[in-house]
Design a protein around this motif. Sequence first.
Motif, PDB file in Angstrom:
ATOM      1  N   VAL A 788       0.846  -1.202   0.000  1.00 36.51           N
ATOM      2  CA  VAL A 788       0.000   0.000   0.000  1.00 36.51           C
ATOM      3  C   VAL A 788       0.877   1.246   0.000  1.00 36.51           C
ATOM      4  CG1 VAL A 788      -1.697   1.295   1.331  1.00 36.51           C
ATOM      5  CG2 VAL A 788      -1.918  -1.186   1.116  1.00 36.51           C
ATOM      6  N   ILE A 789       1.923   1.239   0.797  1.00 32.70           N
ATOM      7  CA  ILE A 789       2.847   2.377   0.798  1.00 32.70           C
ATOM      8  C   ILE A 789       3.539   2.511  -0.552  1.00 32.70           C
ATOM      9  CG2 ILE A 789       4.857   3.386   1.933  1.00 32.70           C
ATOM     10  CD1 ILE A 789       2.354   3.312   3.640  1.00 32.70           C
ATOM     11  N   GLN A 790       3.842   1.390  -1.146  1.00 35.59           N
ATOM     12  CA  GLN A 790       4.504   1.423  -2.442  1.00 35.59           C
ATOM     13  C   GLN A 790       3.629   2.049  -3.523  1.00 35.59           C
ATOM     14  OE1 GLN A 790       7.659   0.492  -3.483  1.00 35.59           O
ATOM     15  NE2 GLN A 790       8.108   0.416  -1.298  1.00 35.59           N
ATOM     16  N   CYS A 791       2.319   2.005  -3.329  1.00 32.48           N
ATOM     17  CA  CYS A 791       1.421   2.613  -4.328  1.00 32.48           C
ATOM     18  C   CYS A 791       1.724   4.098  -4.503  1.00 32.48           C
ATOM     19  CB  CYS A 791      -0.035   2.429  -3.902  1.00 32.48           C
ATOM     20  SG  CYS A 791      -0.566   0.713  -3.886  1.00 32.48           S
ATOM     21  N   VAL A 792       2.087   4.746  -3.393  1.00 28.00           N
ATOM     22  CA  VAL A 792       2.388   6.173  -3.457  1.00 28.00           C
ATOM     23  C   VAL A 792       3.862   6.401  -3.769  1.00 28.00           C
ATOM     24  CG1 VAL A 792       2.303   8.340  -2.174  1.00 28.00           C
ATOM     25  CG2 VAL A 792       0.532   6.604  -1.822  1.00 28.00           C
ATOM     26  N   VAL A 793       4.708   5.566  -3.186  1.00 30.70           N
ATOM     27  CA  VAL A 793       6.155   5.787  -3.307  1.00 30.70           C
ATOM     28  C   VAL A 793       6.683   5.332  -4.656  1.00 30.70           C
ATOM     29  CG1 VAL A 793       8.394   5.216  -2.286  1.00 30.70           C
ATOM     30  CG2 VAL A 793       6.408   5.582  -0.826  1.00 30.70           C
ATOM     31  N   ARG A 794       6.085   4.279  -5.209  1.00 28.85           N
ATOM     32  CA  ARG A 794       6.643   3.686  -6.422  1.00 28.85           C
ATOM     33  C   ARG A 794       6.710   4.682  -7.560  1.00 28.85           C
ATOM     34  NH1 ARG A 794       4.344  -1.677  -9.576  1.00 28.85           N
ATOM     35  NH2 ARG A 794       6.127  -1.926 -10.987  1.00 28.85           N
ATOM     36  N   ASN A 795       5.603   5.369  -7.838  1.00 34.26           N
ATOM     37  CA  ASN A 795       5.577   6.393  -8.882  1.00 34.26           C
ATOM     38  C   ASN A 795       5.433   7.766  -8.239  1.00 34.26           C
ATOM     39  OD1 ASN A 795       5.864   4.612 -10.989  1.00 34.26           O
ATOM     40  ND2 ASN A 795       3.659   4.376 -11.313  1.00 34.26           N
ATOM     41  N   ALA A 796       6.302   8.026  -7.286  1.00 28.43           N
ATOM     42  CA  ALA A 796       6.226   9.301  -6.554  1.00 28.43           C
ATOM     43  C   ALA A 796       6.416  10.488  -7.484  1.00 28.43           C
ATOM     44  CB  ALA A 796       7.278   9.314  -5.443  1.00 28.43           C
ATOM     45  N   LYS A 797       7.212  10.307  -8.516  1.00 30.87           N
ATOM     46  CA  LYS A 797       7.440  11.409  -9.448  1.00 30.87           C
ATOM     47  C   LYS A 797       6.144  11.841 -10.125  1.00 30.87           C
ATOM     48  CE  LYS A 797      10.259  12.738 -13.425  1.00 30.87           C
ATOM     49  NZ  LYS A 797      11.307  12.301 -14.391  1.00 30.87           N
ATOM     50  N   SER A 798       5.333  10.875 -10.550  1.00 29.64           N
ATOM     51  CA  SER A 798       4.060  11.212 -11.195  1.00 29.64           C
ATOM     52  C   SER A 798       3.124  11.914 -10.228  1.00 29.64           C
ATOM     53  CB  SER A 798       3.400   9.947 -11.745  1.00 29.64           C
ATOM     54  OG  SER A 798       4.247   9.317 -12.689  1.00 29.64           O
ATOM     55  N   VAL A 799       3.075  11.424  -8.992  1.00 25.57           N
ATOM     56  CA  VAL A 799       2.210  12.037  -7.998  1.00 25.57           C
ATOM     57  C   VAL A 799       2.663  13.464  -7.697  1.00 25.57           C
ATOM     58  CG1 VAL A 799       1.342  11.860  -5.643  1.00 25.57           C
ATOM     59  CG2 VAL A 799       1.633   9.795  -7.019  1.00 25.57           C
ATOM     60  N   ILE A 800       3.956  13.642  -7.523  1.00 22.67           N
ATOM     61  CA  ILE A 800       4.487  14.972  -7.192  1.00 22.67           C
ATOM     62  C   ILE A 800       4.251  15.953  -8.337  1.00 22.67           C
ATOM     63  CG2 ILE A 800       6.606  16.257  -6.729  1.00 22.67           C
ATOM     64  CD1 ILE A 800       7.609  13.821  -5.184  1.00 22.67           C
ATOM     65  N   LEU A 801       4.496  15.506  -9.557  1.00 21.63           N
ATOM     66  CA  LEU A 801       4.272  16.396 -10.693  1.00 21.63           C
ATOM     67  C   LEU A 801       2.804  16.779 -10.834  1.00 21.63           C
ATOM     68  CD1 LEU A 801       6.659  14.817 -13.370  1.00 21.63           C
ATOM     69  CD2 LEU A 801       6.983  16.918 -12.054  1.00 21.63           C
ATOM     70  N   THR A 802       1.918  15.825 -10.587  1.00 23.21           N
ATOM     71  CA  THR A 802       0.487  16.143 -10.652  1.00 23.21           C
ATOM     72  C   THR A 802       0.104  17.124  -9.549  1.00 23.21           C
ATOM     73  OG1 THR A 802       0.114  13.899 -11.488  1.00 23.21           O
ATOM     74  CG2 THR A 802      -1.800  15.134 -10.759  1.00 23.21           C
TER      75      THR A 802
END
Length: 1120
Positions: A788-802
């Motif tokens: 579950v944590i990896q869901c956010v951390v794995r593609n953190a770049k996409s989340v941060i850019l959004t």
Amino acid sequence: MTLYTNNSIRAPAALFPEKNECRLKFLHGAFVHKLIQHAKYLLTQTDENLCLRIMHSLKSMVKSNTEFETIGQSLRLKLLRRYFSDDTQYLKSIHQAVKDEDAIERLRLTQNELNKQGASDLVVELFISHSSINILEESIHLAIALLEGGNTEVQKSIFRRLNECEIASEKFFQVFYDKMYTAQKILKSMSSITNDTHIENDDYDDGVFTSRLDLISPNISSTTNDNRSSAIPTTEEKTTLNSSANSSLKLQQNVHSNINEMEPLQALEARTTTHQTPSQSEPKRNSIHEIMDVLDFQSQHRRPKLVFELRIMQPILRFLQLLCENHNPEFQNYLRLQTKHKTNYNLVCETLKFLDSICGSQTGLLGLLGNYINEDNVDLINQALITLTEYCQGPCRDNQDSIVNHESNGIDIIIAIVLNDITPLNQKNYDLVLELKDNASKLLLAVMESRDDSTNAERILRNITPVSQLLDVGCQIYARGKEQDTEPKEDTNDEIIHDEESNDDTSNVAKTVGHNMYILTYQLARHNRELEMLMKQRTLDDEALSYYHKHTAEIEIIRQDRSIEPIVFPVPQLCEFLTNEKKQKVFLTCEQDEQGSKVKDFFEKFSEIFEEMKWQRKLRHQPTLYWFSSQMSLWSDISFNFAVLINILVAVFYPFNKGLKDLDSRSSAAIWSGLLMTLITILIKPNATSMRMLFVAGILRSIYSVGLGPTLWLMGAIQVLNKGIFLVSFMGNNGTFSKSRYENLTNFQLVYHVGYLLLCVLGLCLHEFFYSLLLLDVVYREDTLWNVIQCVVRNAKSVILTAVFAVIIIYLFAICGYLFIQDDFLMEVNIKAMSIDNQILNVTSNNKTNLLTTIIPAANDNEYCTKDNCTNDKTTGHMSPVSQTSNVLSEEGADNELLERACDTLFMCIVTTLNKGLRNGGGIGDVLRQPSSREPLYFFRVIYDMMFFFIVIIITLNLIFGVIIDNFADLRTEKQRNDEILRNTCFICALDRKSFDNKHVTFEDHIRKVHNMWNYVYFMVLIHVKDPTEYTGPESYVHEMIEQRNLDWFPRMRTSSLDTQEDKNKEDQDNRILKIQMENANDAIKTLTMELNELQKLVTESRTQKHRMNFLPNAPLPTS
């Protein structure tokens, strides 16, 4: 003095200043080059003594690199044991194993430098110069020193030198051929000596059996590189003892008088064409050499009964072995066949014939090997077996066929050595018998190495009747090895220091030899159904075969010609230290490459696995640390359970100063009953649940008996102690003490557990709320939460850019709000009770109005307004900024809510838009002032609110949520795919389970036996721990591929079982087609045959009819 002389010769440049011209010349090898050229010149001047000294010096230059270093290390260890024998830990701490890689590298450099200066050419010229036996022998030892370890550069130089001149090459091979021929003649002539003759001669053990060649030629030799070389004393060590020499000569003549087939001694002298006739001034020195032979061998506790012509064969065979070392195919074929020579000298077959002769097989009684193999010639026989093995490995198929199919009884002798007991040597020195059987079994494996056909295996099986003999011999050797393990061993100070880098596989020689016998049997069982079934049956019941089966592995490799070759090998003892946790981690974390195979990542992890094995082996020598390290899971569970219990106590009873109610008698009895019941349950059947219940009951009893504070402090102390034990166990299990500081600091697991221990200490010493952070350990322990944590951390770049995109959009809306609808940003606020002039204002229902009028300025002052008196005129006017002294009023403070301007500055406008706009379902429009439809900016507010709602709330936020949800779906899909791959795909070849449907090999058998991933790890470990000079052909190939980091030797998308099945199916299909064609042809032939028969009948009838008509009379003419 010798040490200084060798150092001066090896580094003569050190005798001159740094910028001296002579120093520069010597640095480039000018001195050594002149020395070698001078040795060649001395050959033409027949100055034998000086030439011998030069060769001895050249040989010492090579040997001193390793000998003096070994002597110095040995002396150092002796001094340490003498003066620090009482301090075992100190001895272990200061002991450093000698690095063989550095010594081998220095040896290579010295050999290559001598070869560069012409030492190899000197050796070849000495061989072909028809010099005296002294020069020949010293030349052999010099050549061995140059080739020690299988120096490929020296091999190439000798091969190049022989190819350049056909005459020199032919003389070179003729020298060794003549030596082998002479040795065989002597052995055949001595074969008629019976056991009675040996018994009668036991009184002359101090004498030397030598031929007249020893009296004609002096014996000058030097120390060899190993125990395989000839033990002939040097000239400086010999003394004059003529009487003993005469007695030795008389004993020699008495023995020769019993030989019927012995040729005249003059003929024996004439056959030695490679010797020069010495001068008449040498007989006295010859007698010195003979007597010193006796003295030298007595000092080595060995009685030499071999004549010189046989003893010289050991360094000759060693030299021939080194020519083929590292599986040199050029010399392997060149020793068998010289295409450019007028006369071909097949040294491969001559070596086999020599082995045949020395074992006495010409008598036809292979079971009486003990009469011919003894302590005096066993080293020579071992060297012959090793040399023959080196001829074959690689493989060299022509040499394999030459050995197996030779007309002599050589292959039968080798099989007899493996199967027979070799009595009485078996009773005197069993270790020599084991060494002999080991070398013989390796030779049999070498002749079958990398063979697709069964010709050689069938030839070997022909002499093994019944086939169970091989299994019986292996079991007998295992039993002897087991007896050696049970024998008590004396502990001396010499064994204090443990060489942890050494290979432990050689600790029990008998089991190692028996294991080689088992592998030989396993290879032969591929070609014999009876032996295969017998092995399967006896493996289940026999302890020895079960042990060998457990420690034997099989893999498949791809050779350079893309053919699949199976390899059977013994599992190194180091592999026993590979933990199940490491296996599981590697199995689950290896990633696939583009071809769908995990081999690449698996190969990259091998160094980590190998270091883990070595560290675990070191850990076993520290029992206390090993015990704690083996209980890591227990310490981890205890830490988590204590963290949960501590947080439960903190959550229920904090703050602790309120005290606890007294416990009534019923509750106290219930706690005592639970404590007693759980204790009885643990004593009867221990389990984790009962242990937890016992701890809970004990904690409750402690709380009401001792108090909450002491109980919590005691639990915190136990938690710190337990986590400290876990950390030490973790560091010991992962080899933290042997890693660098940078590796430890970058180790996430180590940093995590250190941080966990720090939180435990802070909770114990500072405040109990630090214990709450320990509950986050559940994320580390459970893979589901970690995913579950990896869901956010794995593609953190996409989340941060959004998220950055969302902030930019909100920033633009805030600017628009500041410019156009600034007055609409009126936020309802409540003022909190404040302290003014150090006096707290108490708000009650009676004085709420007075308080508001006292603290908050009137609305007419354009600073604040209440909700009731803020008219449109006032709201449209410019309200003063929020005073710093005005804060939020609690609900208990006033019923009337105040309105506050929130967009007087752009920064406050941005903060308000972010804070209020994102947290409201309808966007920023839900918190702004609701405008009237008659206002001029009403439609702008509608567009503003709607755009904020659609762009920020619906689109931008859902983009962020979508990225997280997609990550979760990808992780779930990837996990399912990985689980599917792990269950249904081979780790090595990447073939799926469907490929093995309807095949004679199941998928489970394939991944368990043929392509077991850990067998490949064991094989790479074997490559690392095994001496490179002992490699077989496939092992040398894989070692070279590993050095190049080439993974082509792994079988990707291929396996021999499916290839064989496909070939068989194709062959069956071709056979069916051919059968149909043959049947059609037979039918056509039958049809043609029938037609021909009918035609023949018609022809026969026609001829018969014509023949009859010829015999009929002519019909009479009719009359008128």
